[in-house]
Design a protein around this motif. Structure first.
Motif, PDB file in Angstrom:
ATOM      1  N   PRO A 108       0.809  -1.232   0.000  1.00  0.00           N
ATOM      2  CA  PRO A 108       0.000   0.000   0.000  1.00  0.00           C
ATOM      3  C   PRO A 108       0.836   1.273   0.000  1.00  0.00           C
ATOM      4  CG  PRO A 108      -0.902  -1.609   1.541  1.00  0.00           C
ATOM      5  CD  PRO A 108       0.418  -2.147   1.082  1.00  0.00           C
ATOM      6  N   ARG A 109       1.950   1.241   0.698  1.00  0.00           N
ATOM      7  CA  ARG A 109       2.796   2.439   0.769  1.00  0.00           C
ATOM      8  C   ARG A 109       3.383   2.769  -0.595  1.00  0.00           C
ATOM      9  NH1 ARG A 109       8.200   3.164   1.993  1.00  0.00           N
ATOM     10  NH2 ARG A 109       8.734   5.131   3.002  1.00  0.00           N
ATOM     11  N   LEU A 110       3.902   1.761  -1.310  1.00  0.00           N
ATOM     12  CA  LEU A 110       4.464   2.006  -2.630  1.00  0.00           C
ATOM     13  C   LEU A 110       3.379   2.404  -3.626  1.00  0.00           C
ATOM     14  CD1 LEU A 110       7.151  -0.819  -3.003  1.00  0.00           C
ATOM     15  CD2 LEU A 110       7.418   1.515  -2.167  1.00  0.00           C
ATOM     16  N   ILE A 111       2.214   1.810  -3.508  1.00  0.00           N
ATOM     17  CA  ILE A 111       1.106   2.180  -4.395  1.00  0.00           C
ATOM     18  C   ILE A 111       0.722   3.637  -4.170  1.00  0.00           C
ATOM     19  CG2 ILE A 111      -1.320   1.753  -4.930  1.00  0.00           C
ATOM     20  CD1 ILE A 111      -0.791  -1.213  -4.352  1.00  0.00           C
ATOM     21  N   LEU A 112       0.651   4.055  -2.892  1.00  0.00           N
ATOM     22  CA  LEU A 112       0.293   5.438  -2.580  1.00  0.00           C
ATOM     23  C   LEU A 112       1.326   6.407  -3.140  1.00  0.00           C
ATOM     24  CD1 LEU A 112      -1.398   7.573  -1.151  1.00  0.00           C
ATOM     25  CD2 LEU A 112      -0.088   7.111   0.940  1.00  0.00           C
ATOM     26  N   TYR A 113       2.610   6.139  -2.891  1.00  0.00           N
ATOM     27  CA  TYR A 113       3.650   7.023  -3.410  1.00  0.00           C
ATOM     28  C   TYR A 113       3.698   6.970  -4.938  1.00  0.00           C
ATOM     29  CZ  TYR A 113       5.744   8.676   0.917  1.00  0.00           C
ATOM     30  OH  TYR A 113       5.976   9.334   2.096  1.00  0.00           O
ATOM     31  N   GLY A 114       3.419   5.814  -5.513  1.00  0.00           N
ATOM     32  CA  GLY A 114       3.352   5.721  -6.964  1.00  0.00           C
ATOM     33  C   GLY A 114       2.262   6.615  -7.532  1.00  0.00           C
ATOM     34  N   LEU A 115       1.105   6.632  -6.874  1.00  0.00           N
ATOM     35  CA  LEU A 115       0.011   7.500  -7.315  1.00  0.00           C
ATOM     36  C   LEU A 115       0.385   8.973  -7.176  1.00  0.00           C
ATOM     37  CD1 LEU A 115      -3.065   5.608  -5.824  1.00  0.00           C
ATOM     38  CD2 LEU A 115      -2.661   6.088  -8.250  1.00  0.00           C
ATOM     39  N   ILE A 116       1.081   9.332  -6.091  1.00  0.00           N
ATOM     40  CA  ILE A 116       1.497  10.719  -5.893  1.00  0.00           C
ATOM     41  C   ILE A 116       2.470  11.142  -6.997  1.00  0.00           C
ATOM     42  CG2 ILE A 116       2.819  12.257  -4.393  1.00  0.00           C
ATOM     43  CD1 ILE A 116       1.647  10.700  -2.005  1.00  0.00           C
ATOM     44  N   ILE A 117       3.482  10.311  -7.256  1.00  0.00           N
ATOM     45  CA  ILE A 117       4.471  10.647  -8.285  1.00  0.00           C
ATOM     46  C   ILE A 117       3.816  10.677  -9.661  1.00  0.00           C
ATOM     47  CG2 ILE A 117       6.581   9.845  -9.421  1.00  0.00           C
ATOM     48  CD1 ILE A 117       7.468   8.737  -6.695  1.00  0.00           C
ATOM     49  N   PHE A 118       2.923   9.717  -9.939  1.00  0.00           N
ATOM     50  CA  PHE A 118       2.202   9.717 -11.207  1.00  0.00           C
ATOM     51  C   PHE A 118       1.374  10.998 -11.340  1.00  0.00           C
ATOM     52  CE2 PHE A 118      -1.569   8.893 -13.763  1.00  0.00           C
ATOM     53  CZ  PHE A 118      -1.037   8.316 -14.903  1.00  0.00           C
ATOM     54  N   GLY A 119       0.695  11.411 -10.252  1.00  0.00           N
ATOM     55  CA  GLY A 119      -0.115  12.621 -10.297  1.00  0.00           C
ATOM     56  C   GLY A 119       0.708  13.859 -10.583  1.00  0.00           C
ATOM     57  N   ILE A 120       1.891  13.956  -9.962  1.00  0.00           N
ATOM     58  CA  ILE A 120       2.770  15.098 -10.224  1.00  0.00           C
ATOM     59  C   ILE A 120       3.179  15.120 -11.692  1.00  0.00           C
ATOM     60  CG2 ILE A 120       5.025  16.099  -9.713  1.00  0.00           C
ATOM     61  CD1 ILE A 120       4.734  14.972  -6.857  1.00  0.00           C
ATOM     62  N   GLY A 121       3.551  13.959 -12.214  1.00  0.00           N
ATOM     63  CA  GLY A 121       3.952  13.885 -13.613  1.00  0.00           C
ATOM     64  C   GLY A 121       2.807  14.201 -14.562  1.00  0.00           C
ATOM     65  N   LEU A 122       1.611  13.714 -14.235  1.00  0.00           N
ATOM     66  CA  LEU A 122       0.440  13.979 -15.076  1.00  0.00           C
ATOM     67  C   LEU A 122       0.151  15.474 -15.133  1.00  0.00           C
ATOM     68  CD1 LEU A 122      -1.928  12.805 -16.731  1.00  0.00           C
ATOM     69  CD2 LEU A 122      -3.217  12.654 -14.594  1.00  0.00           C
ATOM     70  N   TYR A 169       6.658  12.788 -18.194  1.00  0.00           N
ATOM     71  CA  TYR A 169       6.681  11.373 -18.585  1.00  0.00           C
ATOM     72  C   TYR A 169       7.564  10.567 -17.640  1.00  0.00           C
ATOM     73  CZ  TYR A 169       7.211   7.032 -21.074  1.00  0.00           C
ATOM     74  OH  TYR A 169       7.203   5.698 -21.374  1.00  0.00           O
ATOM     75  N   SER A 170       8.731  11.098 -17.309  1.00  0.00           N
ATOM     76  CA  SER A 170       9.657  10.372 -16.434  1.00  0.00           C
ATOM     77  C   SER A 170       9.018  10.104 -15.077  1.00  0.00           C
ATOM     78  CB  SER A 170      10.955  11.167 -16.270  1.00  0.00           C
ATOM     79  OG  SER A 170      11.606  11.356 -17.514  1.00  0.00           O
ATOM     80  N   ASP A 171       8.326  11.106 -14.536  1.00  0.00           N
ATOM     81  CA  ASP A 171       7.641  10.921 -13.248  1.00  0.00           C
ATOM     82  C   ASP A 171       6.522   9.887 -13.366  1.00  0.00           C
ATOM     83  OD1 ASP A 171       9.237  12.787 -12.057  1.00  0.00           O
ATOM     84  OD2 ASP A 171       7.759  14.396 -12.069  1.00  0.00           O
ATOM     85  N   MET A 172       5.738   9.973 -14.434  1.00  0.00           N
ATOM     86  CA  MET A 172       4.617   9.044 -14.595  1.00  0.00           C
ATOM     87  C   MET A 172       5.112   7.614 -14.736  1.00  0.00           C
ATOM     88  SD  MET A 172       2.398  11.477 -17.127  1.00  0.00           S
ATOM     89  CE  MET A 172       0.921  10.475 -17.303  1.00  0.00           C
ATOM     90  N   ALA A 173       6.201   7.425 -15.481  1.00  0.00           N
ATOM     91  CA  ALA A 173       6.767   6.080 -15.633  1.00  0.00           C
ATOM     92  C   ALA A 173       7.233   5.534 -14.286  1.00  0.00           C
ATOM     93  CB  ALA A 173       7.924   6.119 -16.633  1.00  0.00           C
ATOM     94  N   ILE A 174       7.915   6.373 -13.496  1.00  0.00           N
ATOM     95  CA  ILE A 174       8.370   5.951 -12.169  1.00  0.00           C
ATOM     96  C   ILE A 174       7.183   5.637 -11.267  1.00  0.00           C
ATOM     97  CG2 ILE A 174       9.405   6.846 -10.042  1.00  0.00           C
ATOM     98  CD1 ILE A 174      11.540   8.176 -11.764  1.00  0.00           C
ATOM     99  N   GLY A 175       6.160   6.486 -11.298  1.00  0.00           N
ATOM    100  CA  GLY A 175       4.987   6.275 -10.447  1.00  0.00           C
ATOM    101  C   GLY A 175       4.246   5.002 -10.794  1.00  0.00           C
ATOM    102  N   ILE A 176       4.046   4.754 -12.085  1.00  0.00           N
ATOM    103  CA  ILE A 176       3.372   3.521 -12.516  1.00  0.00           C
ATOM    104  C   ILE A 176       4.159   2.304 -12.053  1.00  0.00           C
ATOM    105  CG2 ILE A 176       2.723   2.146 -14.533  1.00  0.00           C
ATOM    106  CD1 ILE A 176       2.349   4.881 -16.005  1.00  0.00           C
ATOM    107  N   SER A 177       5.459   2.319 -12.300  1.00  0.00           N
ATOM    108  CA  SER A 177       6.293   1.181 -11.934  1.00  0.00           C
ATOM    109  C   SER A 177       6.296   0.947 -10.429  1.00  0.00           C
ATOM    110  CB  SER A 177       7.719   1.407 -12.444  1.00  0.00           C
ATOM    111  OG  SER A 177       8.502   0.249 -12.311  1.00  0.00           O
ATOM    112  N   LEU A 178       6.292   2.043  -9.664  1.00  0.00           N
ATOM    113  CA  LEU A 178       6.322   1.922  -8.214  1.00  0.00           C
ATOM    114  C   LEU A 178       5.075   1.223  -7.686  1.00  0.00           C
ATOM    115  CD1 LEU A 178       8.324   2.750  -6.002  1.00  0.00           C
ATOM    116  CD2 LEU A 178       6.990   4.842  -5.685  1.00  0.00           C
ATOM    117  N   MET A 179       3.948   1.394  -8.366  1.00  0.00           N
ATOM    118  CA  MET A 179       2.720   0.700  -7.952  1.00  0.00           C
ATOM    119  C   MET A 179       2.886  -0.818  -8.031  1.00  0.00           C
ATOM    120  SD  MET A 179      -0.203   3.048  -9.761  1.00  0.00           S
ATOM    121  CE  MET A 179       0.117   4.780 -10.054  1.00  0.00           C
TER     122      MET A 179
END
Length: 478
Positions: free
Chosen positions: A186-200, A246-256
């Motif tokens: 859950p923690r990685l999914i949450l941070y992945g969503l945050i990083i993805f949101g920033i990138g989006l 894009y770089s942030d979104m890729a990292i966020g998706i992968s982190l999930m």
């Protein structure tokens, strides 16, 4: 399919995540196979005619890698296998990416009509370079025996497939082999969503938001001095936030998925030299060019002249990697020249007195940024003639039409510059550290968890609201 689209965010990504974690019940390899198949589906949405080419590339390189790893061949034959593998990869890349460019230049020189229009497979540059590094390391004895599903996922992994980063097997395949990432965190999914949101938000709110100003410089026949600068700077920041997003979104998706991607972007416009810029911009490409081109050419081991020659060759090929056009070649040549000057200054320039260190640092920062902007003109222009015409306008302050509209546009550029220069980047905000596989650690005391959570949620919401039309990433076709 694009990351900044409703089908991806609300259908594809949730379905793949649920399937990935559910597949863990079937055994440790099942999630890997599921994710590889999902990556092929993702690729086929925008590039289905070339799925077979991607699969053939994977099979070819896996067999070549297996031959190199097995060590059943004599050294001479192993080298021949390596040459065959790299040549096969480069030939495929050359046919699809550069054949039209070469033939069009032949037509220009000899008044022939050989030129053909060849459709460029999305991501071919990224998955080709990824696999060339794999083959070279296999020849050097730096690759273990990898199972085919893990290798296939390494090549096709959808967060990186269409626009990078360029992955390295030693960073990724051990993560695919580990069972830790196959259970929901859950923690990685949450941070992945945050990083993805920033990138989006960077993509749909900032990069797409400033895109109309780019036309002032690149879609007008005779822009004024101020219009030329506003348009050139608008593209400078559009490309920055597009690639950063894009770089942030890729990292966020992968982190999930519990998988850490390497950093590919680290506030490059804060650089105080061109050397520093290339440590921050497209970091995985810089590392690939250094490790698999510059150093094999001899690097700096054979004197200054050959060092500068190797730098120029590396950056010329780096420019050509970005696109089959003379504008990209000139862009690479400019950065090669910048790097040569930078290294020459370090080696032969006078020492700077202590009292001048600060103003010298500011001057170096401004000079670096100006050099990057000038080079971006060639990167964006449709032809050398249009690039030179725009630069001539930027150098002619006699033609200024600075009215109310231009003033507002200039203020918008200033806001973008302030964000790029002074705001913390995503890894500073979230504490993302791919080397130690940490996130949420070592962040500043002002970044309290509720603020980070609310800020990430707001970025995600505004990013989703900004999705209004089909908007490809600028690196999508490289």
């Amino acid at each position: 399919m694009l990351f900044n689209s409703y089908p991806f965010i609300f259908v594809f990504l949730p379905a793949v995540l649920l399937g990935y974690f559910a597949a863990n019940r079937l055994g440790p390899t099942a999630p890997v196979i599921w994710l590889a198949l999902a990556s092929l589906v993702f690729y086929s949405f925008s590039n289905w005619p070339f799925v077979a080419l991607l699969l053939a590339s994977i099979a070819f390189n896996y067999v070549i890698g297996w031959l190199l790893i097995s060590r059943n061949l004599r050294e001479g034959r192993r080298f021949a296998v390596l040459v065959a593998g790299v040549a096969g990869d480069l030939l495929t890349l050359g046919v699809f990416k550069y054949a039209g460019f070469v033939l069009s230049n032949i037509d220009t020189l000899f008044s022939t009509s050989f030129a053909v229009n060849i459709l460029l497979p999305v991501g071919i540059s990224f998955y080709t370079f990824t696999q060339i590094a794999f083959l070279v390391d296999a020849y050097r004895g730096k690759v273990a025996h990898y199972a085919l599903p893990h290798y296939a996922l390494f090549v096709t992994y959808f967060p990186h497939l269409i626009a990078g980063p360029i992955l390295h097997h030693r960073d990724m395949i051990p993560q695919f082999e580990s069972n830790d990432s196959k259970r929901p965190n859950p923690r990685l999914i949450l941070y992945g969503l945050i990083i993805f949101g920033i990138g989006l938000f960077k993509k749909t709110g900032l990069a797409d938001g400033i895109q109309p100003l780019v036309a002032l410089a690149f879609h007008q026949a005779s822009p004024s001095f101020d219009q030329a600068w506003i348009g050139a700077l608008a593209y400078t920041f559009q490309l920055y936030f597009d690639f950063s997003g894009y770089s942030d979104m890729a990292i966020g998706i992968s982190l999930m998925f519990g998988i850490f991607l390497p950093l590919n972007f680290n506030s490059p416009y804060k650089a105080t030299s061109i050397i520093d810029f290339w440590r921050r911009w497209h970091m995985t490409l810089s590392q690939f060019l250094r490790d698999y081109l510059y150093i094999p050419l001899g690097g700096n081991r054979h004197g200054s002249l050959l060092r500068y020659t190797n730098l120029m060759i590396t950056m010329l090929l780096g420019g050509l990697w970005h696109g089959a056009a003379w504008t990209f070649v000139i862009w690479g040549a400019l950065h090669g020249l910048y790097l040569c000057i930078n290294h020459a200054w370090i080696n032969y320039g006078p020492p700077i007195p202590a009292r001048l260190q600060r103003p010298a640092g500011v001057a170096a920062f401004l000079l670096t940024f100006l050099a990057v902007v000038v080079a971006w003109v060639f990167f964006r222009a449709d032809s050398l003639a249009s690039a030179l015409s725009l630069l001539s306008r930027m150098a002619d302050p006699g033609q200024i039409v600075f009215g109310r509209t231009e003033m507002v546009q200039g203020l918008l550029i200033a806001v973008y510059a302030a964000i790029a220069w002074f705001a913390p980047n995503t890894q500073e905000i979230t504490g993302y550290d791919h080397k130690n596989r940490l996130v949420g650690e070592n962040i500043g005391p002002w970044q309290v968890r509720p603020l980070l959570l609310y800020g990430g949620a707001a970025a995600f919401a505004f990013g989703v609201l900004g999705i209004q039309q089909h908007s490809e990433f600028i690196y999508f076709r490289f």
